[in-house]
Design a protein around this motif. Structure first.
Motif, mmCIF file in Angstrom:
data_model
loop_
_atom_site.group_PDB
_atom_site.id
_atom_site.type_symbol
_atom_site.label_atom_id
_atom_site.label_comp_id
_atom_site.label_asym_id
_atom_site.label_seq_id
_atom_site.Cartn_x
_atom_site.Cartn_y
_atom_site.Cartn_z
ATOM 1 N N GLY A 1 0.720 -1.132 0.076
ATOM 2 C CA GLY A 1 -0.085 -0.134 -0.033
ATOM 3 C C GLY A 1 0.565 1.180 0.015
ATOM 4 O O GLY A 1 1.889 1.374 0.604
ATOM 5 N N TYR A 2 0.302 2.188 -0.679
ATOM 6 C CA TYR A 2 1.352 3.618 -0.961
ATOM 7 C C TYR A 2 0.855 4.819 0.234
ATOM 8 O O TYR A 2 1.967 4.939 0.954
ATOM 9 N N ILE A 3 -0.281 4.650 0.728
ATOM 10 C CA ILE A 3 -0.558 5.931 1.593
ATOM 11 C C ILE A 3 0.134 5.595 2.836
ATOM 12 O O ILE A 3 0.694 6.428 3.667
ATOM 13 N N GLY A 4 0.085 4.466 3.183
ATOM 14 C CA GLY A 4 0.829 4.104 4.568
ATOM 15 C C GLY A 4 2.214 4.452 4.438
ATOM 16 O O GLY A 4 2.735 4.755 5.771
ATOM 17 N N PHE A 5 3.003 4.244 3.364
ATOM 18 C CA PHE A 5 4.365 4.342 3.527
ATOM 19 C C PHE A 5 4.707 5.987 3.628
ATOM 20 O O PHE A 5 6.084 6.311 4.148
ATOM 21 N N ILE A 6 3.697 6.652 3.628
ATOM 22 C CA ILE A 6 4.063 8.047 3.471
ATOM 23 C C ILE A 6 4.497 8.475 5.268
ATOM 24 O O ILE A 6 5.586 8.960 5.482
ATOM 25 N N GLY A 7 3.627 7.765 6.233
ATOM 26 C CA GLY A 7 3.998 8.086 7.814
ATOM 27 C C GLY A 7 4.987 7.311 7.893
ATOM 28 O O GLY A 7 6.023 7.852 8.761
ATOM 29 N N VAL A 8 5.474 6.100 7.326
ATOM 30 C CA VAL A 8 6.503 5.253 7.806
ATOM 31 C C VAL A 8 7.852 5.757 7.317
ATOM 32 O O VAL A 8 8.635 5.908 8.005
ATOM 33 N N SER A 9 7.840 6.518 6.252
ATOM 34 C CA SER A 9 9.076 6.933 5.656
ATOM 35 C C SER A 9 9.429 8.306 6.635
ATOM 36 O O SER A 9 10.794 8.612 6.953
ATOM 37 N N MET A 10 8.387 8.877 7.046
ATOM 38 C CA MET A 10 8.537 10.051 8.098
ATOM 39 C C MET A 10 9.210 9.859 9.282
ATOM 40 O O MET A 10 10.116 10.216 10.021
ATOM 41 N N PHE A 11 8.760 8.454 9.912
ATOM 42 C CA PHE A 11 9.162 8.086 11.290
ATOM 43 C C PHE A 11 10.696 7.662 10.916
ATOM 44 O O PHE A 11 11.606 7.706 11.970
ATOM 45 N N VAL A 12 10.841 6.970 9.765
ATOM 46 C CA VAL A 12 12.486 6.682 9.613
ATOM 47 C C VAL A 12 13.426 7.860 9.620
ATOM 48 O O VAL A 12 14.317 7.763 10.079
ATOM 49 N N PHE A 13 12.771 8.905 9.138
ATOM 50 C CA PHE A 13 13.376 10.139 9.095
ATOM 51 C C PHE A 13 13.643 10.839 10.075
ATOM 52 O O PHE A 13 14.635 11.231 10.690
ATOM 53 N N ALA A 14 12.622 10.452 11.316
ATOM 54 C CA ALA A 14 12.783 11.060 12.752
ATOM 55 C C ALA A 14 13.956 10.053 13.328
ATOM 56 O O ALA A 14 14.681 10.778 14.163
ATOM 57 N N ILE A 15 13.959 8.856 13.174
ATOM 58 C CA ILE A 15 15.085 8.089 13.628
ATOM 59 C C ILE A 15 16.646 8.610 13.252
ATOM 60 O O ILE A 15 17.388 8.799 13.891
ATOM 61 N N SER A 16 16.668 9.054 12.119
ATOM 62 C CA SER A 16 18.090 9.678 11.392
ATOM 63 C C SER A 16 18.371 11.054 12.192
ATOM 64 O O SER A 16 19.350 11.292 12.468
ATOM 65 N N VAL A 17 17.205 11.685 12.549
ATOM 66 C CA VAL A 17 17.261 13.067 13.004
ATOM 67 C C VAL A 17 17.850 12.665 14.644
ATOM 68 O O VAL A 17 18.564 13.518 15.320
ATOM 69 N N LEU A 18 17.118 11.746 15.497
ATOM 70 C CA LEU A 18 17.499 11.301 16.753
ATOM 71 C C LEU A 18 19.053 10.934 16.909
ATOM 72 O O LEU A 18 19.708 11.478 17.856
ATOM 73 N N LEU A 19 19.492 10.068 15.749
ATOM 74 C CA LEU A 19 20.887 9.596 15.595
ATOM 75 C C LEU A 19 21.738 10.775 15.500
ATOM 76 O O LEU A 19 23.095 10.996 16.054
ATOM 77 N N LEU A 20 21.130 11.823 14.774
ATOM 78 C CA LEU A 20 22.208 13.185 14.588
ATOM 79 C C LEU A 20 22.227 13.826 15.710
ATOM 80 O O LEU A 20 23.477 14.364 16.267
ATOM 81 N N LEU A 21 21.211 14.084 16.738
ATOM 82 C CA LEU A 21 21.204 14.461 18.103
ATOM 83 C C LEU A 21 22.134 13.911 18.800
ATOM 84 O O LEU A 21 22.918 14.467 19.657
#
Length: 469
Positions: free
Chosen positions: A284-304
């Protein structure tokens, strides 16, 4: 749909992203590498704060112009009125002219008014070029739309790698003016050839392509726009933070990590484009929008987590603890996969929620909501401060940490909004289904009433005939 003819269109879209869309990212990489060289000369940033603000302003005007052009439905309207081929050619021509003509005169290139006009026209050209190439595959693919969109977008990642190296070499040997001229020539030639492969799968129409303002009252649209706006704020701050940190690391290592960093970004984006598109076709396409955003949040947390242990982030300052390179690469890999996945699922998600006619204009609106945030000056004034002792700019670590936290929160909030989209879309589809069932029920009742009334009329006629006899 999903046939061999679509492969030719996908190739054309790939080449357009390779020759045109990637040029902006390649130019940004070249500027970053050039700044490292300038630092080595005088231990200062290659540009001062006013120059940096001018770049931010011009970039913001350019992307807002791109978004407004898309929202007004101009790319979709021209594409359906004439053809996507002509629209892409026109966009490539505008992009090439804005890069080529100002470079002919140094006075013209340095004029603030000319730079603003250049940014506006360049934004229109990008919109006419990027949006048709980005959305055309929705006319040709159904089952593999995510994968083919990701493959076409991979041209942007590969083009960034190739042309950043070329631009850097041209800038060092011949200067920025010659680099702009070469970029303009590559864009116009590449777009003219690639656009010939773009074919429409639907009939031309004067009515198709305009933005339907009634969509603003749609809850799904409001949630999608909010998710992209809020997460876009986080992505915008993250891009500034990581580019600044990588700039510092390159200085610490004599600029030797620039190519390696670019390769890591390209490979991670390719994983997101192709892998994310492939998985979204099956789940499914629509659900992957939120999933990709949370993966990005993990990268920001690692940067911190990388920033906090450092006592300082600026070369030349006392007690510098420069972050090692490999943790930054992990951050870039996660961010690249997230961005690639998001890019591959956006057209299919918009198509599922709002239909093919609204696809170009809604895509333009998402571009507008994300890039309007470029006018926020917080990053520039919080990270960089004038150093009286050293005579050059340095990075305010406290501001860096605060912005990283804000980027994380914005990305998480945007992800929460995006995770609501699948449920909202199912609810919307259920309402449409119930409405159709009710209409069918009313039609059946109406038909039954008509049948009963006709039967009564027949019986009455028989009675009258009996009485007459």
């Amino acid at each position: 749909m999903d046939g061999k003819k679509g492969i030719k269109v996908a190739l054309g879209s790939f080449l357009i992203h390779f020759f045109a869309t990637s040029m902006l990212a390649a130019a940004a990489v070249s500027i970053s590498i050039t700044n490292v060289v300038e630092w080595e000369k005088d231990k200062n940033f290659g540009m001062n704060r006013s120059q940096l603000n001018q770049i931010i302003l011009n970039y913001g005007i350019m992307m807002i112009s791109c978004g407004v052009t898309g929202v007004l439905g101009i790319p979709g309207y021209l594409g359906h009125l004439t053809s996507y081929t002509i629209t892409i050619m026109l966009g490539g021509l505008l992009m090439a002219l804005t890069l080529f003509l100002p470079s002919m005169s140094s006075g013209m290139a340095e004029s603030g008014v000319v730079m603003i006009i250049q940014a506006i026209v360049l934004g229109i050209g990008i919109s006419l070029n990027y949006i048709p190439a980005y959305t055309i595959l929705a006319q040709w693919y159904h089952k593999r739309l995510g994968l083919m969109t990701g493959i076409s977008l991979s041209g942007c990642a590969l083009g960034t790698l190739v042309f950043s190296i070329i631009n850097n070499s041209v800038i060092r040997n011949y200067g920025h003016v010659k680099a702009m001229q070469i970029q303009g020539i590559i864009i116009i030639v590449g777009c003219l050839m690639s656009s010939l492969l773009i074919k429409m799968h639907i009939l031309k129409s004067k009515k198709a392509g305009f933005f339907d303002w009634k969509i603003i009252s749609d809850t799904r649209f409001l949630v999608l726009a909010s998710a992209t706006l809020i997460s876009g704020l986080g992505r915008y701050m993250f891009s500034w933070l990581t580019s600044t940190l990588l700039f510092m690391i390159n200085i610490q290592h004599g600029g030797g990590n620039g190519v390696a960093t670019c390769i890591v970004l390209v490979v991670s984006q390719l994983l997101g484009f192709i892998g994310g598109g492939y998985l979204s076709d099956r789940t499914g396409y629509i659900g992957f929008i939120g999933v990709s955003m949370f993966v990005f949040a993990i990268s920001v947390l690692l940067l911190l987590a990388i920033i906090i242990p450092s006592s300082s982030l600026t070369p030349g300052m006392p007690e510098v603890i420069s972050p090692t390179t490999w943790p930054i690469y992990i951050v870039l890999v996660l961010a690249g996969i997230s961005n690639g996945t998001l890019g591959s699922v956006i057209p299919a998600s918009i198509l599922q929620m709002f239909g093919p006619v609204r696809l170009p204009s809604v895509t333009g609106l998402l571009v507008l909501t994300i890039n309007i945030l470029v006018f926020i000056p917080t990053v520039n004034y919080t990270i960089f401060n004038d150093s009286e002792a050293g005579g050059y700019n340095y990075i305010n670590k406290e501001g860096f940490v605060i912005l990283t936290i804000l980027a994380f929160l914005a990305t998480v909030i945007g992800g929460v909004f995006a995770l609501c989209l699948p449920k909202l879309n199912r609810r919307y589809k259920r309402k449409l289904l119930m409405r159709e069932l009710e209409q069918q029920h009313h039609e059946i009742r109406r038909e039954s009433v008509v049948i009963l009334s006709s039967e009564k009329e027949v019986e009455e006629e028989k009675k009258i005939e009996t009485i007459i006899r």
